[in-house]
Write a protein that holds these residues in place. Sequence first.
Motif, PDB file in Angstrom:
ATOM      1  N   ARG A   1      -4.277  78.520  19.386  1.00  0.00           N
ATOM      2  CA  ARG A   1      -3.272  79.426  19.478  1.00  0.00           C
ATOM      3  C   ARG A   1      -1.901  78.468  20.370  1.00  0.00           C
ATOM      4  N   ASN A   2      -0.982  78.774  19.379  1.00  0.00           N
ATOM      5  CA  ASN A   2       0.610  77.810  20.264  1.00  0.00           C
ATOM      6  C   ASN A   2       0.657  78.694  21.589  1.00  0.00           C
ATOM      7  N   SER A   3       0.985  77.299  22.169  1.00  0.00           N
ATOM      8  CA  SER A   3       0.968  78.430  23.542  1.00  0.00           C
ATOM      9  C   SER A   3       2.502  78.858  24.490  1.00  0.00           C
TER      10      SER A   3
ATOM     11  N   ARG B   1     -10.086  75.023  27.949  1.00  0.00           N
ATOM     12  CA  ARG B   1      -9.124  75.608  27.230  1.00  0.00           C
ATOM     13  C   ARG B   1     -10.195  75.600  25.440  1.00  0.00           C
TER      14      ARG B   1
ATOM     15  N   HIS C   1       0.997  71.535  20.333  1.00  0.00           N
ATOM     16  CA  HIS C   1       0.055  72.727  20.853  1.00  0.00           C
ATOM     17  C   HIS C   1       0.115  72.515  22.114  1.00  0.00           C
TER      18      HIS C   1
ATOM     19  N   ARG D   1       1.824  81.572  14.994  1.00  0.00           N
ATOM     20  CA  ARG D   1       0.953  81.593  15.905  1.00  0.00           C
ATOM     21  C   ARG D   1       0.028  80.837  16.673  1.00  0.00           C
ATOM     22  N   TYR D   2      -0.819  80.439  15.138  1.00  0.00           N
ATOM     23  CA  TYR D   2      -1.791  79.413  15.305  1.00  0.00           C
ATOM     24  C   TYR D   2      -1.774  78.477  14.202  1.00  0.00           C
TER      25      TYR D   2
ATOM     26  N   GLY E   1      -2.304  75.242  24.869  1.00  0.00           N
ATOM     27  CA  GLY E   1      -3.329  76.673  24.082  1.00  0.00           C
ATOM     28  C   GLY E   1      -4.332  76.231  24.044  1.00  0.00           C
ATOM     29  N   GLN E   2      -5.167  77.545  23.356  1.00  0.00           N
ATOM     30  CA  GLN E   2      -6.444  77.946  23.812  1.00  0.00           C
ATOM     31  C   GLN E   2      -6.854  77.179  22.238  1.00  0.00           C
TER      32      GLN E   2
END
Length: 213
Positions: free
Chosen positions: A211-213, A179, A134, A96-97, A137-138
């Motif tokens: 964070r994984n997109s 982002r 990523h 996830r991260y 991702g944010q």
Amino acid sequence: MKKTLLYLTCVLAVVFSACDNMSTKTEATHNEASEATADTAVAFENENSPDSAADGSIVDVDASGDADWNNVDMNLPNVDWPEFKGSDVEVRGNNRYSVYSVGEDVLFDTDKAEIRKGAEENLRKISSSIAQRHKDGQVRVYGYTDAQGSAGYNKDLAEKRAEAVKNWLQKNGNIAASRISVHPVGEAKPTASNETAKGRQQNRRVEIVVRNS
């Protein structure tokens, strides 16, 4: 008879006065209890709010209102990515991260917030890895310090350093400003003891969480 009426009048006056005092005290007690409850609620909210400046915790929602950030574990297991072999970047992550961690002594001179020339290669590797792994991702940039100096000074320095990394990633790493967000923690979340020079050095760091997109 007159004495009896006078006595009864005095008794009633005392009773009414006592009732009035009791009512006043009850109202005051109620108000104090209400204020205490409200204060407790505020304290509880501040203690548990990840956005609390006092404890430096992770913000639980991003600009879109996404609460996934509340579950970020900064102590993720180390990952061995080939792009960072021989670099000064430590990477931790899960599905996830990802957390890219760089020491303050790599990025900045003492008490400074200008990125050192020698640090740019590490930031290039990070931005390239983010682009590769990523996509959209944010990205959050967290600034940490040791506990030397005042908490206010440390928080301010952490913010300036995190902002400098954000600006570099935006300008040179081709990561859109929308982002990236900055989250200065300061001395609030040490990863090691501040009682030793080695521990303080470990606490002075910047961590870029994606964070994984």
